[in-house]
Design a protein around this motif. Structure first.
Motif, PDB file in Angstrom:
ATOM      1  N   ARG A  48      -9.066  17.937 -13.191  1.00  0.00           N
ATOM      2  CA  ARG A  48      -8.678  16.528 -13.206  1.00  0.00           C
ATOM      3  C   ARG A  48      -7.449  16.289 -12.330  1.00  0.00           C
ATOM      4  O   ARG A  48      -7.338  15.268 -11.655  1.00  0.00           O
ATOM      5  CB  ARG A  48      -8.398  16.069 -14.632  1.00  0.00           C
ATOM      6  CG  ARG A  48      -9.621  16.028 -15.475  1.00  0.00           C
ATOM      7  CD  ARG A  48      -9.300  15.585 -16.875  1.00  0.00           C
ATOM      8  NE  ARG A  48     -10.503  15.638 -17.680  1.00  0.00           N
ATOM      9  CZ  ARG A  48     -10.536  16.012 -18.928  1.00  0.00           C
ATOM     10  NH1 ARG A  48      -9.409  16.364 -19.544  1.00  0.00           N
ATOM     11  NH2 ARG A  48     -11.668  16.036 -19.584  1.00  0.00           N
ATOM     12  N   THR A  49      -6.546  17.245 -12.347  1.00  0.00           N
ATOM     13  CA  THR A  49      -5.368  17.152 -11.493  1.00  0.00           C
ATOM     14  C   THR A  49      -5.763  17.239 -10.025  1.00  0.00           C
ATOM     15  O   THR A  49      -5.231  16.506  -9.185  1.00  0.00           O
ATOM     16  CB  THR A  49      -4.370  18.264 -11.840  1.00  0.00           C
ATOM     17  OG1 THR A  49      -4.125  18.259 -13.244  1.00  0.00           O
ATOM     18  CG2 THR A  49      -3.065  18.073 -11.111  1.00  0.00           C
ATOM     19  N   ALA A  50      -6.718  18.105  -9.726  1.00  0.00           N
ATOM     20  CA  ALA A  50      -7.193  18.235  -8.345  1.00  0.00           C
ATOM     21  C   ALA A  50      -7.838  16.930  -7.869  1.00  0.00           C
ATOM     22  O   ALA A  50      -7.607  16.492  -6.736  1.00  0.00           O
ATOM     23  CB  ALA A  50      -8.182  19.385  -8.238  1.00  0.00           C
ATOM     24  N   ILE A  51      -8.618  16.306  -8.737  1.00  0.00           N
ATOM     25  CA  ILE A  51      -9.238  15.028  -8.371  1.00  0.00           C
ATOM     26  C   ILE A  51      -8.186  13.950  -8.199  1.00  0.00           C
ATOM     27  O   ILE A  51      -8.291  13.102  -7.302  1.00  0.00           O
ATOM     28  CB  ILE A  51     -10.303  14.636  -9.410  1.00  0.00           C
ATOM     29  CG1 ILE A  51     -11.478  15.596  -9.310  1.00  0.00           C
ATOM     30  CG2 ILE A  51     -10.763  13.197  -9.214  1.00  0.00           C
ATOM     31  CD1 ILE A  51     -12.535  15.405 -10.353  1.00  0.00           C
ATOM     32  N   ALA A  52      -7.145  13.969  -9.024  1.00  0.00           N
ATOM     33  CA  ALA A  52      -6.069  12.989  -8.885  1.00  0.00           C
ATOM     34  C   ALA A  52      -5.352  13.155  -7.546  1.00  0.00           C
ATOM     35  O   ALA A  52      -5.032  12.173  -6.870  1.00  0.00           O
ATOM     36  CB  ALA A  52      -5.077  13.117 -10.037  1.00  0.00           C
ATOM     37  N   TRP A  53      -5.097  14.407  -7.148  1.00  0.00           N
ATOM     38  CA  TRP A  53      -4.453  14.648  -5.854  1.00  0.00           C
ATOM     39  C   TRP A  53      -5.369  14.262  -4.696  1.00  0.00           C
ATOM     40  O   TRP A  53      -4.906  13.739  -3.682  1.00  0.00           O
ATOM     41  CB  TRP A  53      -4.019  16.106  -5.721  1.00  0.00           C
ATOM     42  CG  TRP A  53      -2.713  16.365  -6.408  1.00  0.00           C
ATOM     43  CD1 TRP A  53      -2.525  17.022  -7.578  1.00  0.00           C
ATOM     44  CD2 TRP A  53      -1.424  15.938  -5.977  1.00  0.00           C
ATOM     45  NE1 TRP A  53      -1.198  17.039  -7.899  1.00  0.00           N
ATOM     46  CE2 TRP A  53      -0.489  16.382  -6.931  1.00  0.00           C
ATOM     47  CE3 TRP A  53      -0.963  15.225  -4.886  1.00  0.00           C
ATOM     48  CZ2 TRP A  53       0.869  16.140  -6.827  1.00  0.00           C
ATOM     49  CZ3 TRP A  53       0.403  14.981  -4.767  1.00  0.00           C
ATOM     50  CH2 TRP A  53       1.296  15.427  -5.726  1.00  0.00           C
ATOM     51  N   TRP A  95      -5.199  10.588  -4.431  1.00  0.00           N
ATOM     52  CA  TRP A  95      -3.924  10.188  -3.830  1.00  0.00           C
ATOM     53  C   TRP A  95      -3.958  10.373  -2.314  1.00  0.00           C
ATOM     54  O   TRP A  95      -3.481   9.524  -1.562  1.00  0.00           O
ATOM     55  CB  TRP A  95      -2.776  11.006  -4.423  1.00  0.00           C
ATOM     56  CG  TRP A  95      -1.468  10.678  -3.814  1.00  0.00           C
ATOM     57  CD1 TRP A  95      -0.662   9.621  -4.118  1.00  0.00           C
ATOM     58  CD2 TRP A  95      -0.808  11.400  -2.770  1.00  0.00           C
ATOM     59  NE1 TRP A  95       0.455   9.647  -3.335  1.00  0.00           N
ATOM     60  CE2 TRP A  95       0.390  10.729  -2.491  1.00  0.00           C
ATOM     61  CE3 TRP A  95      -1.113  12.548  -2.058  1.00  0.00           C
ATOM     62  CZ2 TRP A  95       1.286  11.174  -1.517  1.00  0.00           C
ATOM     63  CZ3 TRP A  95      -0.230  12.988  -1.094  1.00  0.00           C
ATOM     64  CH2 TRP A  95       0.953  12.295  -0.837  1.00  0.00           C
ATOM     65  N   GLY A  96      -4.545  11.477  -1.868  1.00  0.00           N
ATOM     66  CA  GLY A  96      -4.646  11.725  -0.431  1.00  0.00           C
ATOM     67  C   GLY A  96      -5.495  10.680   0.270  1.00  0.00           C
ATOM     68  O   GLY A  96      -5.165  10.213   1.369  1.00  0.00           O
ATOM     69  N   LEU A 133      -3.493   7.485   0.505  1.00  0.00           N
ATOM     70  CA  LEU A 133      -2.500   7.604   1.570  1.00  0.00           C
ATOM     71  C   LEU A 133      -3.150   7.381   2.935  1.00  0.00           C
ATOM     72  O   LEU A 133      -2.612   6.653   3.776  1.00  0.00           O
ATOM     73  CB  LEU A 133      -1.822   8.970   1.520  1.00  0.00           C
ATOM     74  CG  LEU A 133      -0.787   9.257   2.596  1.00  0.00           C
ATOM     75  CD1 LEU A 133       0.406   8.329   2.439  1.00  0.00           C
ATOM     76  CD2 LEU A 133      -0.353  10.708   2.529  1.00  0.00           C
ATOM     77  N   ALA A 134      -4.315   7.975   3.137  1.00  0.00           N
ATOM     78  CA  ALA A 134      -5.014   7.807   4.412  1.00  0.00           C
ATOM     79  C   ALA A 134      -5.406   6.345   4.632  1.00  0.00           C
ATOM     80  O   ALA A 134      -5.275   5.817   5.748  1.00  0.00           O
ATOM     81  CB  ALA A 134      -6.249   8.699   4.448  1.00  0.00           C
ATOM     82  N   LEU A 135      -5.874   5.683   3.594  1.00  0.00           N
ATOM     83  CA  LEU A 135      -6.230   4.267   3.719  1.00  0.00           C
ATOM     84  C   LEU A 135      -5.012   3.395   4.004  1.00  0.00           C
ATOM     85  O   LEU A 135      -5.092   2.454   4.800  1.00  0.00           O
ATOM     86  CB  LEU A 135      -6.934   3.789   2.448  1.00  0.00           C
ATOM     87  CG  LEU A 135      -8.355   4.290   2.253  1.00  0.00           C
ATOM     88  CD1 LEU A 135      -8.862   3.903   0.875  1.00  0.00           C
ATOM     89  CD2 LEU A 135      -9.259   3.734   3.328  1.00  0.00           C
ATOM     90  N   GLY A 143       0.814  -1.211   0.000  1.00  0.00           N
ATOM     91  CA  GLY A 143       0.000   0.000   0.000  1.00  0.00           C
ATOM     92  C   GLY A 143       0.842   1.252   0.000  1.00  0.00           C
ATOM     93  O   GLY A 143       0.595   2.200  -0.767  1.00  0.00           O
ATOM     94  N   ILE A 144       1.856   1.286   0.852  1.00  0.00           N
ATOM     95  CA  ILE A 144       2.725   2.463   0.933  1.00  0.00           C
ATOM     96  C   ILE A 144       3.554   2.612  -0.337  1.00  0.00           C
ATOM     97  O   ILE A 144       3.730   3.725  -0.850  1.00  0.00           O
ATOM     98  CB  ILE A 144       3.632   2.386   2.179  1.00  0.00           C
ATOM     99  CG1 ILE A 144       2.788   2.472   3.445  1.00  0.00           C
ATOM    100  CG2 ILE A 144       4.690   3.465   2.172  1.00  0.00           C
ATOM    101  CD1 ILE A 144       2.085   3.800   3.642  1.00  0.00           C
ATOM    102  N   ILE A 145       4.054   1.501  -0.866  1.00  0.00           N
ATOM    103  CA  ILE A 145       4.836   1.573  -2.104  1.00  0.00           C
ATOM    104  C   ILE A 145       3.967   2.111  -3.241  1.00  0.00           C
ATOM    105  O   ILE A 145       4.402   2.948  -4.029  1.00  0.00           O
ATOM    106  CB  ILE A 145       5.430   0.196  -2.450  1.00  0.00           C
ATOM    107  CG1 ILE A 145       6.521  -0.159  -1.439  1.00  0.00           C
ATOM    108  CG2 ILE A 145       5.999   0.187  -3.868  1.00  0.00           C
ATOM    109  CD1 ILE A 145       7.074  -1.555  -1.593  1.00  0.00           C
ATOM    110  N   GLY A 146       2.721   1.654  -3.317  1.00  0.00           N
ATOM    111  CA  GLY A 146       1.805   2.152  -4.347  1.00  0.00           C
ATOM    112  C   GLY A 146       1.511   3.630  -4.207  1.00  0.00           C
ATOM    113  O   GLY A 146       1.461   4.364  -5.197  1.00  0.00           O
TER     114      GLY A 146
END
Length: 79
Positions: free
Chosen positions: A32-37, A40-41, A44-46, A9-12
């Motif tokens: 689209r970039t905002a949705i991608a970030w 990603w957040g 990371l939380a999961l 998970g962390i590596i991904g």
């Protein structure tokens, strides 16, 4: 500690973050970039939440929302 940092998970999450950073250099910031970030957040939380739950289970603490987990049954037998 090593088993948590090198978990899949962390590596991904790290590789996705690096890819997003590289794409920020080449493209302008759009919705689209905002949705991608945002995605990603959340990933990371999961990943961090999963690490915390795995650590708690290995220490013998029962995770509250895992009602059908086999670890919970095993812990009840050991008590």
């Amino acid at each position: 500690m090593r088993r948590y940092l090198f978990g899949t998970g962390i590596i991904g999450v790290v590789t996705t973050g690096v890819t997003l950073l590289k794409s920020m250099r080449e493209q302008e910031f759009t919705w689209r970039t905002a949705i991608a970030w945002l995605s990603w957040g959340l990933s990371l939380a999961l990943a961090i939440g999963t690490i915390n739950e795995v650590r708690r289970v290995r220490q013998g603490v029962v995770v509250e929302h895992d009602e059908l987990a086999p670890e919970k049954k095993l812990l009840k037998k050991l008590r």
